[in-house]
Design an enzyme around this catalytic site. Structure first.
Site, PDB file in Angstrom:
ATOM      1  N   GLU A 269      34.815  43.288  47.911  1.00 35.59           N
ATOM      2  CA  GLU A 269      34.393  42.395  49.013  1.00 35.59           C
ATOM      3  C   GLU A 269      35.507  42.462  50.052  1.00 35.59           C
ATOM      4  O   GLU A 269      36.605  41.937  49.829  1.00 35.59           O
ATOM      5  CB  GLU A 269      34.206  40.958  48.495  1.00 35.59           C
ATOM      6  CG  GLU A 269      33.100  40.811  47.452  1.00 35.59           C
ATOM      7  CD  GLU A 269      31.690  40.974  48.019  1.00 35.59           C
ATOM      8  OE1 GLU A 269      31.543  40.996  49.255  1.00 35.59           O
ATOM      9  OE2 GLU A 269      30.746  41.105  47.227  1.00 35.59           O
TER      10      GLU A 269
ATOM     11  N   THR B  98      43.237  47.642  51.587  1.00 34.15           N
ATOM     12  CA  THR B  98      43.609  47.519  50.169  1.00 34.15           C
ATOM     13  C   THR B  98      42.433  47.919  49.284  1.00 34.15           C
ATOM     14  O   THR B  98      42.626  48.536  48.228  1.00 34.15           O
ATOM     15  CB  THR B  98      44.055  46.075  49.839  1.00 34.15           C
ATOM     16  OG1 THR B  98      45.017  45.664  50.809  1.00 34.15           O
ATOM     17  CG2 THR B  98      44.684  45.984  48.476  1.00 34.15           C
ATOM     18  N   GLY B  99      41.227  47.598  49.715  1.00 31.79           N
ATOM     19  CA  GLY B  99      40.035  47.960  48.943  1.00 31.79           C
ATOM     20  C   GLY B  99      39.968  49.463  48.681  1.00 31.79           C
ATOM     21  O   GLY B  99      39.599  49.895  47.586  1.00 31.79           O
TER      22      GLY B  99
ATOM     23  N   GLY C  82      39.507  41.265  49.441  1.00 29.57           N
ATOM     24  CA  GLY C  82      40.684  41.416  50.301  1.00 29.57           C
ATOM     25  C   GLY C  82      40.348  42.336  51.454  1.00 29.57           C
ATOM     26  O   GLY C  82      39.179  42.503  51.820  1.00 29.57           O
ATOM     27  N   SER C  83      41.358  42.956  52.017  1.00 30.70           N
ATOM     28  CA  SER C  83      41.145  43.785  53.207  1.00 30.70           C
ATOM     29  C   SER C  83      40.531  45.137  52.837  1.00 30.70           C
ATOM     30  O   SER C  83      40.647  45.605  51.696  1.00 30.70           O
ATOM     31  CB  SER C  83      42.478  44.003  53.917  1.00 30.70           C
ATOM     32  OG  SER C  83      43.351  44.714  53.067  1.00 30.70           O
ATOM     33  N   SER C  84      39.903  45.765  53.808  1.00 33.17           N
ATOM     34  CA  SER C  84      39.304  47.087  53.568  1.00 33.17           C
ATOM     35  C   SER C  84      40.382  48.107  53.228  1.00 33.17           C
ATOM     36  O   SER C  84      40.167  49.003  52.399  1.00 33.17           O
ATOM     37  CB  SER C  84      38.505  47.536  54.796  1.00 33.17           C
ATOM     38  OG  SER C  84      37.439  46.634  55.023  1.00 33.17           O
TER      39      SER C  84
ATOM     40  N   CYS D 118      36.570  35.788  56.100  1.00 40.39           N
ATOM     41  CA  CYS D 118      36.016  37.146  56.206  1.00 40.39           C
ATOM     42  C   CYS D 118      34.798  37.137  57.115  1.00 40.39           C
ATOM     43  O   CYS D 118      34.581  38.074  57.881  1.00 40.39           O
ATOM     44  CB  CYS D 118      35.686  37.700  54.830  1.00 40.39           C
ATOM     45  SG  CYS D 118      34.618  36.635  53.850  1.00 40.39           S
TER      46      CYS D 118
ATOM     47  N   GLU E   7      39.942  43.521  63.129  1.00 44.11           N
ATOM     48  CA  GLU E   7      39.735  42.205  62.517  1.00 44.11           C
ATOM     49  C   GLU E   7      40.977  41.361  62.760  1.00 44.11           C
ATOM     50  O   GLU E   7      42.037  41.637  62.199  1.00 44.11           O
ATOM     51  CB  GLU E   7      39.504  42.356  61.005  1.00 44.11           C
ATOM     52  CG  GLU E   7      39.238  41.022  60.355  1.00 44.11           C
ATOM     53  CD  GLU E   7      39.156  41.064  58.825  1.00 44.11           C
ATOM     54  OE1 GLU E   7      39.902  41.818  58.184  1.00 44.11           O
ATOM     55  OE2 GLU E   7      38.350  40.283  58.280  1.00 44.11           O
TER      56      GLU E   7
ATOM     57  N   LYS F 164      44.241  37.764  39.142  1.00 43.90           N
ATOM     58  CA  LYS F 164      45.503  37.783  39.894  1.00 43.90           C
ATOM     59  C   LYS F 164      45.270  37.232  41.300  1.00 43.90           C
ATOM     60  O   LYS F 164      44.675  37.901  42.144  1.00 43.90           O
ATOM     61  CB  LYS F 164      46.028  39.226  40.015  1.00 43.90           C
ATOM     62  CG  LYS F 164      47.419  39.289  40.623  1.00 43.90           C
ATOM     63  CD  LYS F 164      47.722  40.611  41.283  1.00 43.90           C
ATOM     64  CE  LYS F 164      47.272  40.688  42.708  1.00 43.90           C
ATOM     65  NZ  LYS F 164      47.973  39.796  43.645  1.00 43.90           N
TER      66      LYS F 164
HETATM   67  P1  NAD Z   1      44.910  41.954  51.020  1.00 42.62           P
HETATM   68  O1  NAD Z   1      44.042  43.142  50.888  1.00 42.62           O
HETATM   69  O2  NAD Z   1      46.234  42.110  51.660  1.00 42.62           O
HETATM   70  O3  NAD Z   1      45.217  41.311  49.579  1.00 42.62           O
HETATM   71  C1  NAD Z   1      44.179  40.902  48.708  1.00 42.62           C
HETATM   72  C2  NAD Z   1      44.702  40.886  47.288  1.00 42.62           C
HETATM   73  O4  NAD Z   1      45.027  42.225  46.896  1.00 42.62           O
HETATM   74  C3  NAD Z   1      45.983  40.076  47.069  1.00 42.62           C
HETATM   75  O5  NAD Z   1      45.897  39.419  45.817  1.00 42.62           O
HETATM   76  C4  NAD Z   1      47.057  41.140  47.052  1.00 42.62           C
HETATM   77  O6  NAD Z   1      48.205  40.745  46.330  1.00 42.62           O
HETATM   78  C5  NAD Z   1      46.345  42.275  46.353  1.00 42.62           C
HETATM   79  N1  NAD Z   1      46.859  43.622  46.621  1.00 42.62           N
HETATM   80  C6  NAD Z   1      47.587  44.038  47.695  1.00 42.62           C
HETATM   81  N2  NAD Z   1      47.826  45.372  47.591  1.00 42.62           N
HETATM   82  C7  NAD Z   1      47.234  45.798  46.452  1.00 42.62           C
HETATM   83  C8  NAD Z   1      47.094  47.068  45.820  1.00 42.62           C
HETATM   84  N3  NAD Z   1      47.630  48.172  46.334  1.00 42.62           N
HETATM   85  N4  NAD Z   1      46.396  47.140  44.672  1.00 42.62           N
HETATM   86  C9  NAD Z   1      45.810  46.027  44.149  1.00 42.62           C
HETATM   87  N5  NAD Z   1      45.912  44.801  44.699  1.00 42.62           N
HETATM   88  C10 NAD Z   1      46.609  44.686  45.836  1.00 42.62           C
HETATM   89  O7  NAD Z   1      44.044  40.846  51.756  1.00 42.62           O
HETATM   90  P2  NAD Z   1      44.481  39.399  52.235  1.00 42.62           P
HETATM   91  O8  NAD Z   1      45.384  39.544  53.421  1.00 42.62           O
HETATM   92  O9  NAD Z   1      44.936  38.602  51.058  1.00 42.62           O
HETATM   93  O10 NAD Z   1      43.075  38.796  52.687  1.00 42.62           O
HETATM   94  C11 NAD Z   1      42.530  38.970  53.950  1.00 42.62           C
HETATM   95  C12 NAD Z   1      41.446  40.036  53.949  1.00 42.62           C
HETATM   96  O11 NAD Z   1      40.476  39.736  52.955  1.00 42.62           O
HETATM   97  C13 NAD Z   1      40.665  40.108  55.252  1.00 42.62           C
HETATM   98  O12 NAD Z   1      40.443  41.451  55.587  1.00 42.62           O
HETATM   99  C14 NAD Z   1      39.345  39.424  54.905  1.00 42.62           C
HETATM  100  O13 NAD Z   1      38.257  39.791  55.729  1.00 42.62           O
HETATM  101  C15 NAD Z   1      39.167  39.845  53.496  1.00 42.62           C
HETATM  102  N6  NAD Z   1      38.268  38.937  52.798  1.00 42.62           N
HETATM  103  C16 NAD Z   1      37.037  39.400  52.420  1.00 42.62           C
HETATM  104  C17 NAD Z   1      36.144  38.542  51.794  1.00 42.62           C
HETATM  105  C18 NAD Z   1      34.774  38.995  51.378  1.00 42.62           C
HETATM  106  O14 NAD Z   1      34.154  38.314  50.559  1.00 42.62           O
HETATM  107  N7  NAD Z   1      34.260  40.105  51.891  1.00 42.62           N
HETATM  108  C19 NAD Z   1      36.523  37.220  51.532  1.00 42.62           C
HETATM  109  C20 NAD Z   1      37.785  36.792  51.930  1.00 42.62           C
HETATM  110  C21 NAD Z   1      38.653  37.666  52.548  1.00 42.62           C
END
Ligand code: NAD
Length: 471
Positions: free
Chosen positions: A243, A225-226, A221-223, A277, A374, A170
């Protein structure tokens, strides 16, 4: 293949247009670029069922054949690099050269993952032989962000499929189109159900993480959401790789050649408009070179053009989406309200397209939001330090621990500092170099688990001990 229209999901090897669709904007113009399928719960169920049905066959396929399929996917992505990178610029915003580098890098990483062997460890071999094998987990739910939508999807597809798993991927709703096209490219290469690609709005991620048919979640994604992903995974004890975000520090020692490092340091913070990131998000500069390096970085920055990524000469594109634009603008407004010194930028006037001027701050307090949070955008705090112990302590004082860098003319001095940073990766006189053979992952709240290297491959497996009594 038409890269300008007909964006469809890939479910069980076939195109699915979806019952509903949502618009995807070009962040440079805010014009609608295309419509992506808005996956329903029933369509997700079908995708997961297809991945489950494909799993036994794919897991039983010899690893050499799985690797050959991933190499074929890598070659097919490379063959479509012009169209894919143009689409990536239009949906993500990054300049054409960066988009091309992402697509080529994605193909290179996919191929690189095929070189890594899954070990069989013989741990005891006297009387009885104990072997540890590494078997695939099942169906992987992969969730990727919008900053590197092609590259980061490949970080998951390559190792997961080589290890024998099947997948439902996704991408982010802010940049799903190139990933949908890669699903389409894969239809001719992978058996039906092995790689399903679905797109949708805010409900789709939580549906995927809670789905009982998913065995493992791989999330970038973000911490914030993680944490939600991990919570949701807990209900059925799904395996997770996370990640997450970072607040990387660069530490610049006094013995650097200021003119040589200024350009590299600039791009370590501003490549992809700061939406990386592992971008430098705090730059600690020794007091002896603070003034000249500050001047050199600002001088270089003045020559970088911010604009539409599809135009010649653009060095920095727009922010990818309105939500992130508002976050970055709020950080600039906070810095203004607190009276911090701006070396350049700081203009928050709304433009057509999500453009923010390159903004550099002069030694704001360590406790300021722009230092602690961040930013994920084109705003960089330059921070003066007096001695190295203090710089290391300030760099490590963070909930994040993704990566960092040390800059010095003396390699041994730089290594000594690098060894004290509490991060998953440290670069010395370099920026953001990654390899399929190197472990990449965050310490502390920057993540859980690894991508890349044999460690990353093993994240898509479960150990199975096989004990043989020797005759
Ligand atoms: P985000 O957490 O908003 O979204 C990431 C993904 O998660 C998207 O596909 C989103 O639709 C999905 N999502 C959102 N809410 C969800 C939920 N409740 N359950 C499951 N999935 C959900 O992040 P973003 O704004 O897309 O990306 C930016 C962030 O990602 C920054 O914090 C960046 O540092 C981090 N990032 C980390 C790495 C790494 O390898 N460590 C790489 C790239 C980006």
């Amino acid at each position: 293949m038409d890269f300008d229209a007909a964006y469809t999901m890939t479910i069980n090897g076939a195109a699915v247009a979806g019952e509903a669709r949502f618009p995807v904007l070009n962040p440079a113009t805010e014009a609608v670029l295309g419509a992506a399928p808005d996956c329903t719960r029933a369509e997700l169920d079908t995708a997961v069922a297809a991945a489950r049905a494909a799993f036994p066959g794919w897991a039983a396929t010899p690893v050499a054949e799985r690797r050959a399929a991933i190499l074929a996917l890598s070659a097919a992505i490379a063959a479509h690099q012009d169209a894919l990178s143009r689409l990536l610029t239009r949906e993500q915003g990054k300049p054409q050269a960066e988009a091309m580098a992402e697509v080529q890098g994605a193909a290179w990483f996919l191929a690189g993952f095929t070189d890594i062997d899954l070990p069989v460890d013989v741990v005891e071999d006297a009387g009885r032989r104990f072997e540890t094998h590494h078997v695939p987990i099942g169906v992987v739910g992969a969730i990727s962000p919008w900053n590197f939508p092609v590259m980061l999807a490949m970080f998951k597809i390559g190792p997961a499929l080589i290890a024998g798993n099947t997948m439902v991927l996704k991408p982010s709703p802010f940049a799903p189109l190139a990933a949908l096209k890669i699903g389409e490219i894969a239809r001719d290469i992978l058996p039906p159900g092995v790689l399903n690609v679905v797109s949708g709005g805010d409900d789709l991620g939580p549906w995927l993480t809670a789905h009982p048919g998913i065995d493992k979640l791989s999330f970038t994604g973000s911490s914030a959401t993680g944490r939600r992903v991990m919570e949701s995974a807990a209900h059925s004890l799904k395996r997770v790789t996370l990640e997450l975000g970072g607040n990387d520090a660069a530490i610049v020692l006094p013995d650097v050649d200021v003119q040589v490092v200024a350009e590299k340091l600039f791009w370590s913070a501003f490549a992809n408009n700061g939406q990386i990131c592992v971008a430098t998000k705090r730059m600690y500069i020794h007091k002896d070179i603070y003034e000249p390096l500050k001047a050199a970085i600002v001088e270089y920055a003045k020559g970088v053009k911010v604009g539409d990524g599809s135009e010649q000469g653009t060095g920095i594109g727009p922010i990818n989406n309105k939500q992130q634009y508002d976050r970055v603008i709020a950080l600039i407004e906070d810095a203004k309200a607190n009276g911090y010194d701006f070396l350049m930028g700081g203009d928050t006037a709304r433009t057509e397209g999500y453009f923010i001027p390159i903004t550099i701050l002069d030694n704001p307090p360590e406790t300021s939001r722009i230092v602690r949070e961040e930013q994920f955008g084109p705003v960089l705090p330059l921070l003066r330090f007096d001695d190295i112990d203090e710089a290391v302590a300030r760099a490590n004082e963070s909930e994040y621990g993704l990566a960092g860098s040390v800059w010095s003319g003396n390699e041994a001095a730089a290594v000594a500092v690098a060894n004290r940073l509490g991060t998953g990766t440290v670069w010395i006189n370099d920026l953001q170099a990654l390899s399929p053979r190197a472990a990449f992952g965050g310490h502390r709240q920057s993540g859980l688990g690894i991508e890349g290297s044999v460690h990353g491959l093993l994240e898509y497996t479960l150990p199975r001990t096989v004990v043989t009594t020797l005759a």
